[in-house]
Design a protein around this motif. Structure first.
Motif, PDB file in Angstrom:
ATOM      1  N   GLU A   1       0.832  -1.210   0.000  1.00 18.81           N
ATOM      2  CA  GLU A   1       0.000   0.000   0.000  1.00 18.81           C
ATOM      3  C   GLU A   1       0.859   1.250   0.000  1.00 18.81           C
ATOM      4  OE1 GLU A   1      -3.074   2.378   2.914  1.00 18.81           O
ATOM      5  OE2 GLU A   1      -3.035   0.192   3.009  1.00 18.81           O
ATOM      6  N   TYR A   2       1.934   1.235   0.781  1.00 15.98           N
ATOM      7  CA  TYR A   2       2.832   2.381   0.810  1.00 15.98           C
ATOM      8  C   TYR A   2       3.627   2.483  -0.487  1.00 15.98           C
ATOM      9  CZ  TYR A   2       1.984   3.219   5.804  1.00 15.98           C
ATOM     10  OH  TYR A   2       1.425   3.521   7.001  1.00 15.98           O
TER      11      TYR A   2
ATOM     12  N   VAL B   1      -2.704   9.741   9.313  1.00 17.55           N
ATOM     13  CA  VAL B   1      -3.095   8.491   8.655  1.00 17.55           C
ATOM     14  C   VAL B   1      -4.610   8.284   8.753  1.00 17.55           C
ATOM     15  CG1 VAL B   1      -2.929   5.973   8.833  1.00 17.55           C
ATOM     16  CG2 VAL B   1      -0.854   7.363   8.878  1.00 17.55           C
TER      17      VAL B   1
ATOM     18  N   GLU C   1      -6.556  10.636   6.494  1.00 19.91           N
ATOM     19  CA  GLU C   1      -6.459  10.256   5.085  1.00 19.91           C
ATOM     20  C   GLU C   1      -7.232   8.987   4.770  1.00 19.91           C
ATOM     21  OE1 GLU C   1      -2.360  10.041   3.964  1.00 19.91           O
ATOM     22  OE2 GLU C   1      -1.919  12.065   4.683  1.00 19.91           O
TER      23      GLU C   1
ATOM     24  N   ARG D   1      -6.558   5.889   5.806  1.00 21.53           N
ATOM     25  CA  ARG D   1      -5.756   4.683   5.678  1.00 21.53           C
ATOM     26  C   ARG D   1      -5.818   3.898   6.987  1.00 21.53           C
ATOM     27  NH1 ARG D   1      -1.890   8.170   3.662  1.00 21.53           N
ATOM     28  NH2 ARG D   1      -0.315   7.545   5.172  1.00 21.53           N
TER      29      ARG D   1
ATOM     30  N   THR E   1      -1.766  -0.891   8.838  1.00 18.51           N
ATOM     31  CA  THR E   1      -0.654  -0.689   7.907  1.00 18.51           C
ATOM     32  C   THR E   1       0.440   0.162   8.539  1.00 18.51           C
ATOM     33  OG1 THR E   1      -2.229  -0.784   6.076  1.00 18.51           O
ATOM     34  CG2 THR E   1      -0.051   0.065   5.579  1.00 18.51           C
TER      35      THR E   1
END
Length: 415
Positions: free
Chosen positions: A45-46, A94, A97, A99, A103
Motif C-alpha cells: 500500500e505504501y 493516517v 487520510e 488509511r 498498515t
C-alpha cells in the motif's frame, strides 16, 4: 575496537543508558535509507503511493526514531514526549487520510526489525558484547512500542473527531431530507457525499419511541441514517424493501417502538415520516398493535381512517345518531352486530358465526337495527360511512379508548 568489555549494565528499565554514544552514531550510518527501502518493499500500500511527499513523511519518521535513540544515549534525563507527540501526529494524519492503522503499525514493526537486523549484522565487526547487544535490542523494542502506542493514540483521536463530524453531517442530512418543502437534489447529493451516505433510489422514514429510558443506541447498518438526539427520534432507511432489510430492523429495534413509513422516492421522505409518526401515535395509543416493528404499508386503511379524528368523530355522531338514546351496553351490542352484518355481506348466518351467537339472536338485533335506521340501511353510501365509523369504533374499543357515552347521547370517538 571492541565495545562493552568489562562494562556493567545497570539500566533499570533504561537500556539506552548502557550504550556509548559513539556506538549509536556508528550504527546510525545509512540506517534511514535502509529502513525506508524495507518499508517500501514490505508494504504494498505504501509502495503504490510512493510520491515525493509521502517519501518525505517516511524519511522524517525514520530519522525521528533514530534521533530519539541518539538523544536518549547522550542525555540520560531526556523525555520521550517529543517523539511521542510526533507519532501521535503521524497517526492522526493516517486516520484523516482514511488509511488503516494496521498498515502504519506494520511499518513501525518493519522499521524496528530493520534496525535489529542491522545491529545483528554489525555485531561481529563492531565486536559488540552480549550486554551491549541486549541493551541495543531492548532499546529498539521499547522505542518501537512507544512509537506504536503514540501512533495508535493519535489515530484514535482523529477517528473520534472524524466520527463526531460525520455524525453532525448526517444529522444535518436528516434535517435536509425531512425539510418541507423538499430541498434541492443538488443540495442533498452534496451533503450526502460529505456525510459518506450513498444516495439511494428509494427510502422509508422510521419514527421511534423508547420502550424505556436509557435503552441505548440500536446496532444499525452504517447506511441507515439515525438521529436519536432529536425530540422525535427517527431513522431514514435506504432501499427499505431490499433483501434482509426487514430482518435488520426487527433485530436492531427490539428496545424501541418503531413504525416504518411507506417506501418513497428520496424527495418524499417528509411524507413517509408524516405517516410513520401518525402510525407511532396510533401504536402508542393502542389502536395498532405493538408487534415488533410496525409497517405502515400493513395498516394503510387504519391510518387513513384516523387521519383526522375530529372529522371521524363528527361523522360518527351523525351516522350513529339512531343509537344515541340506548344504554351503553345496547349500543355496543348493536354496533358490533351492524359492523359484522356490513362486513359479511348482510348475511345473518355469517354474522352469527363471526359473533359466536345464535342466528336467532342476530335476527332479533337486525330487526332492532332496521327499526332504528329504517330505509337508510338500503343506501350504499350510508352503509359505506357506517362501516367506516364502526370500524373506527371497534379499533378504539380494542385499545380501551372508546367513549363511554351516557344514556341519551350519541356515540363519539376521541383520542
Amino acid at each position: 575496537m571492541g565495545w562493552g568489555g568489562g562494562f556493567r549494565v545497570t539500566n533499570e528499565g533504561r537500556p539506552w543508558a548502557s550504550i556509548p554514544p559513539r556506538l549509536a552514531a556508528e550504527v546510525r550510518r545509512g540506517l534511514a535509507d535502509e529502513m525506508t527501502e524495507e518499508i517500501h518493499r514490505r508494504i504494498p500500500e505504501y509502495a503504490r503511493r510512493w510520491d515525493d511527499a509521502f517519501a518525505a513523511v517516511i524519511h522524517s519518521a525514520v530519522d525521528r526514531v533514530i534521533d530519539e535513540v541518539l538523544r536518549r544515549v547522550t542525555d540520560q534525563e531526556t523525555s520521550a514526549e517529543p517523539v511521542a507527540e510526533f507519532f501521535r501526529g503521524i497517526g492522526h494524519s493516517v486516520a484523516r487520510e482514511g488509511r488503516p492503522l494496521d498498515t502504519l503499525q506494520t511499518a513501525i514493526r518493519v522499521a524496528g526489525l530493520t534496525v535489529w537486523r542491522r545491529i545483528s549484522a554489525d555485531a561481529e565487526s563492531l565486536k559488540l558484547s552480549a550486554q551491549l547487544l541486549c541493551a541495543l535490542g531492548e532499546t529498539v523494542m521499547l522505542i518501537q512500542d512507544e512509537v506504536a502506542a503514540a501512533a495508535a493514540e493519535g489515530y484514535a483521536q482523529a477517528e473520534a473527531a472524524v466520527a463526531g463530524e460525520l455524525t453532525r453531517r448526517r444529522s444535518r442530512l436528516v434535517n435536509l431530507l425531512l425539510a418541507r418543502p423538499p430541498a434541492s437534489a443538488e443540495d442533498i447529493i452534496e451533503l450526502a457525499r460529505v456525510a459518506r451516505w450513498p444516495v439511494p433510489r428509494t427510502v422509508a422514514a422510521v419514527a421511534l419511541y423508547e420502550r424505556r429510558q436509557g435503552v441505548g443506541r440500536p446496532a444499525l447498518p452504517p447506511d441507515i441514517l439515525a438521529d436519536l438526539s432529536r425530540s422525535k427520534p427517527c431513522l431514514i432507511v435506504p432501499d427499505p424493501d431490499g433483501p434482509g432489510r426487514a430482518r435488520q430492523l426487527d433485530a436492531a429495534l427490539t428496545d424501541w417502538v418503531a413504525v416504518v413509513g411507506p417506501t418513497v422516492r428520496l424527495s418524499e421522505v417528509s411524507r413517509s415520516m408524516r405517516w410513520a409518526r401518525q402510525g407511532l401515535d396510533l401504536v402508542r395509543g393502542g389502536v395498532i398493535a405493538d408487534d415488533s416493528v410496525v409497517r405502515c404499508a400493513e395498516h394503510m386503511s387504519t391510518l387513513i381512517l384516523f387521519r383526522d379524528e375530529e372529522l371521524l368523530a363528527a361523522l360518527s355522531t351523525r351516522q350513529l345518531a339512531p343509537l344515541a338514546h340506548l344504554r351503553q351496553s345496547q349500543q355496543d351490542r348493536l354496533a358490533e352486530t351492524l359492523l359484522a352484518w356490513l362486513q359479511a355481506g348482510r348475511n345473518a348466518n355469517e354474522v352469527a358465526v363471526r359473533l359466536h351467537v345464535h342466528p336467532q339472536t342476530v335476527r332479533y338485533r337486525l330487526r332492532q337495527l332496521d327499526d332504528l335506521f329504517g330505509e337508510r340501511l338500503q343506501d350504499p353510501d350510508l352503509r359505506f360511512e357506517l362501516e367506516i365509523v364502526l370500524r373506527a369504533r371497534a379499533l378504539l374499543s380494542g385499545s380501551g379508548r372508546a367513549s363511554e357515552t351516557p344514556e341519551g347521547q350519541v356515540i363519539t370517538l376521541r383520542r
